[in-house]
Scaffold this active site. Structure first.
Site, PDB file in Angstrom:
ATOM      1  N   SER A 393     -16.916  11.555   0.905  1.00  0.00           N
ATOM      2  CA  SER A 393     -17.228  12.089   2.236  1.00  0.00           C
ATOM      3  C   SER A 393     -18.641  11.728   2.680  1.00  0.00           C
ATOM      4  O   SER A 393     -18.862  11.334   3.836  1.00  0.00           O
ATOM      5  CB  SER A 393     -17.036  13.612   2.243  1.00  0.00           C
ATOM      6  OG  SER A 393     -15.677  13.949   2.105  1.00  0.00           O
ATOM      7  N   SER A 508      -7.856   7.640   0.615  1.00  0.00           N
ATOM      8  CA  SER A 508      -9.108   8.391   0.763  1.00  0.00           C
ATOM      9  C   SER A 508      -9.101   9.208   2.048  1.00  0.00           C
ATOM     10  O   SER A 508      -9.584  10.348   2.077  1.00  0.00           O
ATOM     11  CB  SER A 508     -10.309   7.446   0.748  1.00  0.00           C
ATOM     12  OG  SER A 508     -10.133   6.382   1.653  1.00  0.00           O
ATOM     13  N   ASN A 511      -7.017  12.372   1.233  1.00  0.00           N
ATOM     14  CA  ASN A 511      -7.307  13.222   0.083  1.00  0.00           C
ATOM     15  C   ASN A 511      -8.780  13.452  -0.246  1.00  0.00           C
ATOM     16  O   ASN A 511      -9.109  14.414  -0.924  1.00  0.00           O
ATOM     17  CB  ASN A 511      -6.630  12.641  -1.165  1.00  0.00           C
ATOM     18  CG  ASN A 511      -5.134  12.552  -1.023  1.00  0.00           C
ATOM     19  OD1 ASN A 511      -4.474  13.531  -0.708  1.00  0.00           O
ATOM     20  ND2 ASN A 511      -4.577  11.372  -1.222  1.00  0.00           N
ATOM     21  N   TYR A 512      -9.674  12.552   0.199  1.00  0.00           N
ATOM     22  CA  TYR A 512     -11.062  12.657  -0.249  1.00  0.00           C
ATOM     23  C   TYR A 512     -12.088  12.762   0.871  1.00  0.00           C
ATOM     24  O   TYR A 512     -13.241  13.086   0.616  1.00  0.00           O
ATOM     25  CB  TYR A 512     -11.413  11.452  -1.131  1.00  0.00           C
ATOM     26  CG  TYR A 512     -10.658  11.424  -2.435  1.00  0.00           C
ATOM     27  CD1 TYR A 512     -10.979  12.305  -3.464  1.00  0.00           C
ATOM     28  CD2 TYR A 512      -9.607  10.547  -2.634  1.00  0.00           C
ATOM     29  CE1 TYR A 512     -10.280  12.300  -4.663  1.00  0.00           C
ATOM     30  CE2 TYR A 512      -8.896  10.525  -3.823  1.00  0.00           C
ATOM     31  CZ  TYR A 512      -9.238  11.406  -4.824  1.00  0.00           C
ATOM     32  OH  TYR A 512      -8.536  11.404  -6.012  1.00  0.00           O
ATOM     33  N   LEU A 513     -11.687  12.479   2.098  1.00  0.00           N
ATOM     34  CA  LEU A 513     -12.640  12.481   3.205  1.00  0.00           C
ATOM     35  C   LEU A 513     -12.488  13.737   4.051  1.00  0.00           C
ATOM     36  O   LEU A 513     -11.411  14.000   4.580  1.00  0.00           O
ATOM     37  CB  LEU A 513     -12.426  11.238   4.081  1.00  0.00           C
ATOM     38  CG  LEU A 513     -12.642   9.895   3.376  1.00  0.00           C
ATOM     39  CD1 LEU A 513     -12.299   8.753   4.315  1.00  0.00           C
ATOM     40  CD2 LEU A 513     -14.073   9.773   2.887  1.00  0.00           C
TER      41      LEU A 513
END
Length: 554
Positions: A393, A508, A511-513
């Protein structure tokens, strides 16, 4: 600023009441028509229903390169023979002598028929699917109607896996109601299983958010039917995940100073933990020890690295200390990277590798449980995975600031966004194989670009002629401007496609940002949110779209 309303029940309770109709099971297998045959060694052969169904799975994939792979073919043939009768097994002993041609042709005919359905046929199919959604696609959660995400049980087929998975080609068996655990509240009506069947078990566990579960036979992993991504519970969980990652920002410098100090520790476990954290922080490596039960693929993460997975180089490419990584990560995706490191990390790795064989563990005093226990003592809720979310992020936010320009047109802004997203995907090793149609689609796009360049040259010529003849050049000006805009848009599109051909941006992003970074960027850059998130993603991140202002900082 709007806020997401978070409801906390006592003692980890997620809901008070839950009622649903259970999962939707795929239709039973329909045997081949009488005019479609399987041949073995050139001779027509009638298969039993179980063997015929698995033969169909293979025949459907004959156009795919999977069916040419040695591992896939061996795994398929082994599992297929288990479904055969003893008589069939005595005859069918060589996959190369099997002829699935007629079955494959039938499958292709059905695919084409689906593509060429009439408007009326499409409407009939749409109505039938909607009836299924109406019956199985919703639940009552605390007396509120909520959409269920994956309410359909996956049909049987052949396992493909990602990367070079050693189990590709194995048979994913049909899930029966007897395999399924149902979860609902005690006062709810228990969903009816299909006629002639019964559930494996009925539970009333309100500390979990799944509605049904079963164990699949390939990896031995548990599959769940969950609420839809835009449900209240899912939104709360997402929000909490990113808030924990945001909290890390306030103490990440102290944590980094701590693990850098621990690199000098005389205790081997402390020093190993420090090096592992250095890699997890700097390279966004997964912690490791994350294999599904029964998985045989030789996949590793940071804590489960072996000596053979790294090579130490001194004075490589102008960098004094370089670590070369080469291992299979999650989903059997290769992780290969050459990374400059500080001398303390390099010296520690040398020490860890002393007197060890290639197959020995690099961090032999460490595991993910010990690592996460240490991290939680530094910040409540902190795990190795939070580092991955935080670094993904924060990288997106920094890259967007560096690459974005308000004066760019929308196409150029989207190129900047995708480049920022790609930096994250590279950091997290989210790779993909180039699409099969990539070269052709690029050739088609280039042809359009060349045609547009010709139009642009013609428009310039017309404008020049209009000036020469002192005519009204307004129309020519407008035509020239349109050609230039369209050409720029297509050239940006070509650049974007080329740069992303081997990078998976979606993983991403989902799930990750932190989605609030993207929403705030859209508002600042005056880019429609639809250009960043598709309909499904907008539903998943509805909470972020509703609550985020343009001044949001991760």
């Amino acid at each position: 600023m709007n806020t997401l309303k978070i409801i906390h029940y006592e003692d980890g309770v997620k809901w008070k009441s839950l009622e649903h109709n259970g999962p939707y099971f795929p239709p039973e297998y329909q045997p081949l028509p009488d005019d479609v045959h399987f041949y073995y060694d050139g001779k027509k052969m009638k298969l039993s229903v179980a063997a015929e169904e698995v033969a169909l799975f293979f025949a459907q994939m004959l156009d795919h390169e999977y069916t040419t792979k040695k591992v896939f073919r061996e795994n398929f043939f082994k599992d297929w023979r288990k479904e055969m009768t003893p008589e069939e097994r005595s005859v069918i002993q060589d996959l190369n002598k099997c002829d699935f041609g007629e079955i494959h042709a039938m499958h292709k005919t059905k695919v084409e028929a689906r593509k060429n359905m009439t408007k009326e046929e499409k409407q009939t199919l749409k109505e039938a699917n909607q009836k299924i959604v109406d019956q199985y696609g919703y639940c009552l959660l605390d007396h509120h109607k909520e959409r269920i995400g994956n309410f359909k049980i996956e049909p049987p087929g052949l396992f493909r896996g990602r990367g070079e998975h050693p189990k590709q080609g194995m048979l994913k068996k049909r899930i029966q109601p007897e395999d399924v655990i149902i979860n609902c509240s005690k006062d709810a009506r228990i969903p009816d299983p299909p006629p002639g069947h019964h559930w494996k078990e009925v539970r009333h566990d309100n500390t979990v958010t799944w509605l049904a579960s079963w164990t699949e036979n390939i990896q031995g992993s548990i599959k769940y039917i969950m609420l839809n991504a835009n449900s209240k519970l899912k939104g709360e969980k997402d929000w909490e995940k990113y808030e924990i990652a945001r909290k890390l920002k306030s103490c990440v410098d102290d944590i980094r100073n701590t693990y850098l100090g621990d690199l000098k520790s005389r205790e081997m476990v402390t020093r190993q933990r420090a090096v592992a954290l250095y890699f997890i922080d700097k390279l966004a490596l997964r912690a490791g020890n994350e294999k599904e039960e029964g998985e045989t693929a030789d996949t590793v993460g940071c804590c489960s690295l072996r000596v053979e997975h790294i090579t130490l180089h001194e004075q490589l490419d102008g960098n004094k200390c370089v670590v070369e990584f080469d291992f299979l990560g999650k989903d059997s995706i290769r992780y290969y990277n050459k990374v400059p490191v500080i001398s303390k990390v390099f010296k520690s790795l040398k020490r860890f590798m002393d007197n060890k064989e290639p197959g020995d563990e690099l961090f032999d005093r460490l595991n993910t449980s010990l690592l996460n226990k240490h991290l939680s003592s530094l910040m409540p809720g902190l795990t190795a995975k939070v580092f991955r979310t935080y670094n993904a992020s924060i990288t997106l936010q920094q890259q967007l600031k560096e690459l974005s320009n308000k004066s760019d047109n929308v196409a150029e802004k989207l190129l900047s966004y995708n480049r920022a997203n790609r930096a994250v995907a590279i950091l997290c090793n989210h790779q993909r194989a180039p699409p099969k149609t990539f070269e052709q689609s690029m050739a088609n796009l280039q042809a359009k670009i060349d045609a547009r360049k010709e139009q642009l040259a013609l428009a310039k010529s017309e404008l020049k002629q209009a000036k020469k003849e002192a005519k009204d050049k307004g129309n020519s000006d407008i035509k020239l401007q349109r050609c230039e805009e369209h050409l720029l848009k297509m050239e940006v599109q070509a650049t974007d496609r080329e740069e992303n051909k081997q990078i998976a941006l979606g993983t991403s992003k989902l799930n990750y940002l932190d989605p609030r970074i993207s929403v705030a960027w859209c508002k600042n850059m005056e880019v429609p949110i639809e250009k960043i998130y598709n309909k499904t993603q907008r539903e998943k991140f509805a909470w972020a779209i509703d609550m985020t202002e343009d001044d949001f900082e991760f």
